[in-house]
Enzyme design. Structure first.
Site, short mmCIF file in Angstrom:
data_model
loop_
_atom_site.label_atom_id
_atom_site.label_comp_id
_atom_site.label_asym_id
_atom_site.label_seq_id
_atom_site.Cartn_x
_atom_site.Cartn_y
_atom_site.Cartn_z
N ASP A 185 -19.43 -5.16 14.78
CA ASP A 185 -18.04 -5.46 14.44
C ASP A 185 -17.92 -5.74 12.95
O ASP A 185 -18.67 -5.18 12.15
CB ASP A 185 -17.57 -6.64 15.29
CG ASP A 185 -16.11 -6.52 15.69
OD1 ASP A 185 -15.24 -6.44 14.79
OD2 ASP A 185 -15.82 -6.50 16.90
N HIS A 280 -11.96 -10.12 13.08
CA HIS A 280 -12.14 -9.40 14.34
C HIS A 280 -13.52 -9.65 14.94
O HIS A 280 -13.67 -9.92 16.14
CB HIS A 280 -11.92 -7.91 14.08
CG HIS A 280 -11.80 -7.07 15.30
ND1 HIS A 280 -12.89 -6.52 15.93
CD2 HIS A 280 -10.72 -6.65 16.01
CE1 HIS A 280 -12.50 -5.80 16.97
NE2 HIS A 280 -11.18 -5.86 17.04
N SER A 603 -10.01 -4.70 22.32
CA SER A 603 -11.10 -5.33 21.56
C SER A 603 -11.41 -6.71 22.10
O SER A 603 -12.54 -7.19 22.02
CB SER A 603 -10.72 -5.46 20.09
OG SER A 603 -10.88 -4.26 19.40
#
Length: 990
Positions: A185, A280, A603
């Site tokens: 990520d 994220h 996600s």
């Protein structure tokens, strides 16, 4: 029609490369009924990833003289430090170099653990030539990929509490203990409380603390529950010291060479280290395996405590996604992601979370998918996000069967409401309205538009688009879209606004984001009513912290839907998990200073499944990824619709919503391994060089059953392995279909015993050419093992196209109907103009032409003919829909007269790309013509008649159809013989 031959597959890479060409990046070309030449792309080379057929270390079972197998035994990690591993890695590197040099290129980077691939700068012609080189599996451009973007999800999933799942495995600290979750990520914010732990020391593990990680020189060592060892590293870099790792974050690396080669330094807005600039990666890592019971207070609101799904598991970070100055420069390139997978498998992670996806579905032989195949073959469970392009069909990514493809569902919402001054009230969601707020003056964002802003920017409340003189002291209605939702409230706050109504312009999910001003998020069709009222003089609004609660879990509107475009017999997504308004750790620089935030997306759903896999492996360390996937998929329950009814849409929810309490007792499991997946690839037409026999997707031993094209009767086979012995009985629910399960009773005497059964399917009263969904459930030993079924019965078997010659003539062919009523009708003949052009091998982007079939087009025939039949041309056709290109056709290479037929073409702009592989002696370029014949319901020259027109038929019994034409001029003409439901046969004359 999709048509790919072995030699035709040679130029798939060139087709995909168009997605990074200037043509593809522009708006859709002006619709045209004839081939319209488009400007060429820029010259030069582009980075490609070349994958070779030889096995990487993770799956090499021997065969090279003097080098023993490096494939690990079941339950063990690949050991990259042995003498054989070093020798075999050198062997692969030498071969990669030879292959690259065969076309005059050099490898820039190479991978050998989970992938046997290298990166090289290639022209399109070099890429196409490599694809027809023996031993090459695929050649694809190194493309930029993106993160796919009860109120407490672990409470909603039943993990916490006195009787929760954690209590059955020894408590939160034991949930996933001894398991390492690798997160590919944007990196990690190590200071977050979700990752707090004791510093790494040199103290070795003990019997009472067997999984304690420790430093050994420059590496981190951790014994795992499966008896193997994780060996990672804490890679230092910008604002990231080796001490950033601890007993929770046991490894952190970064991979950015490909991205940095693509993005100039002035457009990079990230740390050159494992540190997360965006948030994220921190969010996904903390969701999967963050600490338990971490208190969260943001913007003065106490949100209680959050926990990771497997708080006892350890985290290894592999940063391969990067923050750029804009959306075009933000993301990760394929080569960096493959490098991260390669390293994660080498380090010895048990689980990989991959919350990344492309704008269109990746092929099963994409380098990333192949790397994940080898990772899964080495025992690594891979959880992947399905994508955020829903609710459109065929919008998935990450659909390979060795990956768990995860859809996003809702959890208990934060209800709130908007009360207008005229008394109207609309329900929505909010985490920033904790008490009655208002009444306040209400205006539309357009009414607050800054003089220099466009109407569209102001309506969407983009940065700098609102005028403080107009917005100060007011609540502003902002439309959703273009930028992240919290950026809109930040703009309202900047302009002096005191509140925001965030309004969906179309039916979408409601996000309970942390906003800069009190905000309520509402949905269409309420949006229009609020906008209309806000435009009136003296409009007022009050925001309230109460409202109607919505049924949950629902599949989020944004969650990508099936069917799989590339793998039609494989039912995808696999499963649904929480992915809307998930509160977890973030990186303050990317979250306006916040340490925790609500994110929505598949996600967020994927790390829930990754965490559950870690929890599972903590209990069953030796279980294969396929077994764990099966256990999760066969113990699900249906999600809900907006009205609260059961949602049976398998294209949205897959097998259903994950149920952690039931998944640990699956009764039976459907297992699979590398050989099955290689057979699946062979069945799709991808040559693996493994010698494995092809397997149809329907016959893959998968926890779901899919038959994309059922004609007559079809029998599929499955094998189940007993987890809990007992007698299991089959029950099928598949309306309108005739189904027989044989045997219908399975008796297992011991755990580990396997048995086969078949499912025979045929059409009953269901409608042909329409998907039929249902389930097969095995009940016994105190549990129910449910597999979703999706079948699409077909109306006809007929040739795709037939040919004939002359001004008048006929051609007969065999057609097998599946319906009792079977009308047949003919259309045409038609001929489009021939468009002349030339091309040389130096035109690395090829000659590109746009063709837009008008609505109602029955068939399209595209012909490319070089003036000299000895010319070496190839043709690719891609279909552009909303800026995304989907591969429709790849021609044979070296074809003298390429003819492409597409019956009942789908809407969109078709791009025909002509490539030249080599000039003939004495020439510098090759002249050719391109012609598009579009058959519609009206128009044409001469006549085409099909007989019989209304035959009496017996389903399953063939009949002879004759297509007869007359008064057809010279030159290529096209017609169409149409059967029920739009299926048909293209007729080409001359």
């Amino acid at each position: 029609m999709r048509q790919t031959t072995r030699r035709g597959a040679a130029i798939v890479a060139a087709a995909l490369a168009v997605t990074i060409s200037p043509v593809a990046a522009s708006a859709d070309p002006t619709p045209a009924a004839v081939p319209s030449p488009l400007p060429p792309g820029a010259g030069g080379t582009s980075p490609y990833i070349v994958t070779l057929a030889d096995k990487p270390l993770a799956t090499y079972a021997g065969g090279v003289a003097g080098i023993a197998a490096t494939k690990p035994a079941e339950g063990r990690k690949v050991d990259v430090g042995t003498a054989d591993a070093r020798r075999y890695r050198g062997h692969l590197k030498d071969k990669q170099t030879r292959v690259a040099r065969s076309v005059g290129a050099e490898p820039l980077r190479g991978y050998s653990v989970a992938a046997n691939s290298f990166v090289a700068e290639l022209t399109r012609a070099q890429a196409a030539k490599l694809m027809i080189t023996d031993g090459v599996v695929s050649v694809v451009p190194d493309r930029l990929l993106k993160p796919t973007n009860d109120r407490n999800s672990v409470d909603f999933l039943g993990l916490s509490g006195r009787k929760g799942v954690w209590s059955t495995v020894g408590g939160p600290a034991k949930a996933g203990e001894g398991i390492v979750v690798g997160v590919i990520d944007t990196g990690i914010w190590p200071e977050s409380a979700s990752f707090a732990a004791e510093a790494l020391g040199t103290k070795r593990p003990t019997k009472s603390d067997p999984y304690r990680p420790y430093r050994h020189g420059d590496v981190t060592v951790m014994n795992k529950a499966d008896g193997d060892v994780f060996i990672g590293a804490c890679q230092t870099g910008e604002q990231f010291a080796a001490t950033a790792c601890n007993e929770k974050v046991v490894g952190a690396r970064y991979f950015g060479e490909g991205w940095m080669n693509l993005v100039p330094a002035e457009k990079r807005k990230d740390y050159v280290s494992p540190r997360d600039a965006q948030g994220h990666g921190s969010h996904t890592a903390s969701t999967a395996a963050g600490n338990t019971a971490v208190p969260v207070t943001e913007q003065g609101v106490d949100f209680g405590k959050v926990s990771g799904v497997a708080p006892g598991a350890s985290i290894a970070v592999y940063k391969a996604l990067w923050q750029g100055a804009d959306d075009d420069s933000t993301g990760g390139v394929t080569s960096d992601i493959v490098a991260a997978i390669d390293q994660a498998v080498a380090d010895g992670v048990n689980v990989i979370n991959y919350s990344v996806g492309g704008s269109s579905e990746s092929s099963a032989d994409d380098p990333t998918a192949l790397a994940f195949l080898n990772a899964a073959a080495a025992g690594v469970f891979v959880s992947s996000s399905a994508g955020n392009s829903g609710p459109d069909p065929e919008s998935l990514d990450n659909t390979a069967p060795w990956q768990m493809t995860v859809a996003a569902s809702t959890v208990a919402p934060y209800p709130a409401s908007v009360e207008l001054g005229n008394g109207a009230r609309f329900n929505g969601a909010s985490t920033t309205v904790t008490a009655k707020f208002g009444p306040k003056p209400l205006i539309t964002a357009l009414a607050a538009k800054a003089a220099t802003a466009t109407d569209a920017d102001a309506e969407n409340c983009l940065a700098g688009s609102l005028d403080p003189a107009k917005a100060a002291g007011k609540a502003v209605v902002c439309l959703r879209g273009v930028v992240a939702r919290p950026e809109k409230s930040a703009e309202v706050a900047r302009a002096g606004g005191v509140a925001m109504v965030l309004a969906n312009p179309s039916d979408q999910d409601l996000g309970a984001d942390l906003h800069s001003v009190p905000t309520v998020h509402i949905n269409a069709p309420d949006t229009q009513a609020v906008l209309d009222y806000a435009a009136t003089a003296g409009a007022q609004v009050t925001l309230l912290p109460t409202g109607a609660s919505m049924p949950y879990p629902q599949v989020a509107a944004f969650s990508s839907r099936g069917p799989s475009y590339r793998n039609p017999d494989l039912l995808k997504p696999d499963i649904a998990a929480p992915g809307v308004a998930i509160l977890a750790a973030v990186a303050p620089p990317g979250a306006q200073g916040k340490n925790f935030d609500f994110y929505s997306g598949t996600s967020m759903a994927a790390p829930h499944i990754a965490g559950l896999a870690a929890l599972y492996l903590g209990e069953h360390p030796k279980w294969s990824p396929a077994r764990i996937k099966s256990a999760m998929m066969t113990t699900t329950y249906d999600t809900k619709t907006a009205t609260g009814k059961r949602n049976k849409d398998v294209y949205a929810q897959g097998a259903g919503h994950v149920d952690p309490a039931r998944m640990l007792k699956p009764g039976l499991v459907y297992d699979a391994a590398e050989k099955d997946w290689l057979g699946y690839l062979e069945g799709l037409g991808h040559q693996t060089g493994s010698g494995v026999k092809p397997i149809k997707g329907s016959d893959l031993n998968y926890p779901s059953i899919g038959v994309a094209e059922l004609f007559g009767t079809r029998t599929v086979t499955r094998t189940v392995t007993a987890v809990t012995p007992g007698v299991y009985r089959a029950k099928v629910d598949l309306p309108g279909m005739k189904v027989k399960v044989s045997p219908s009773t399975l008796h297992f005497k011991k755990a580990g015993e396997t048995k086969k059964f078949t499912v025979t399917l045929s059409l009953g009263t269901a409608t042909a050419d329409a998907p039929v969904t249902g389930s097969l459930t095995w009940t016994g030993a105190g549990t129910a093992v449910r597999s979703p079924i999706l079948v699409t019965p077909q109306s006809v078997h007929a040739p795709t196209d037939v040919r004939g010659k002359g001004a008048a003539g006929s051609v007969s062919f065999e057609v097998t109907p599946a319906l009792k009523k079977f009308p047949i009708k003919a259309y045409g003949m038609v001929a489009g103009p021939k468009v002349p052009s030339t091309i040389s091998p130096e035109d690395i982007w090829g000659s590109q032409f746009a063709i837009t079939p008008p609505a109602g087009t029955k068939a399209m025939e595209l012909a490319v003919r070089p003036d000299n039949p000895e010319a070496q041309l190839g043709v690719i056709v891609v279909r552009r829909v909303n800026g995304v290109e989907l591969l429709e056709y790849v021609s044979d290479v070296l074809s003298a007269d390429e003819r492409i037929v597409i019956g009942a073409p789908k809407p969109g702009v078709y791009l025909a790309i002509v490539l030249n592989f080599e000039n003939l002696p004495g020439t510098t370029e090759t002249p050719f013509t391109i012609q598009a014949n579009l058959v519609s319901a009206k128009g044409g020259v001469g006549s085409l008649v099909a007989t019989p027109q209304n035959p009496k038929v017996t389903p399953g019994v063939p009949l002879t159809v004759t297509a007869k034409w007359a008064k057809v001029p010279g030159g290529r003409h096209t017609g169409y013989v149409e059967y029920p439901n739009g299926a048909g046969t293209v007729v080409t004359v001359n």
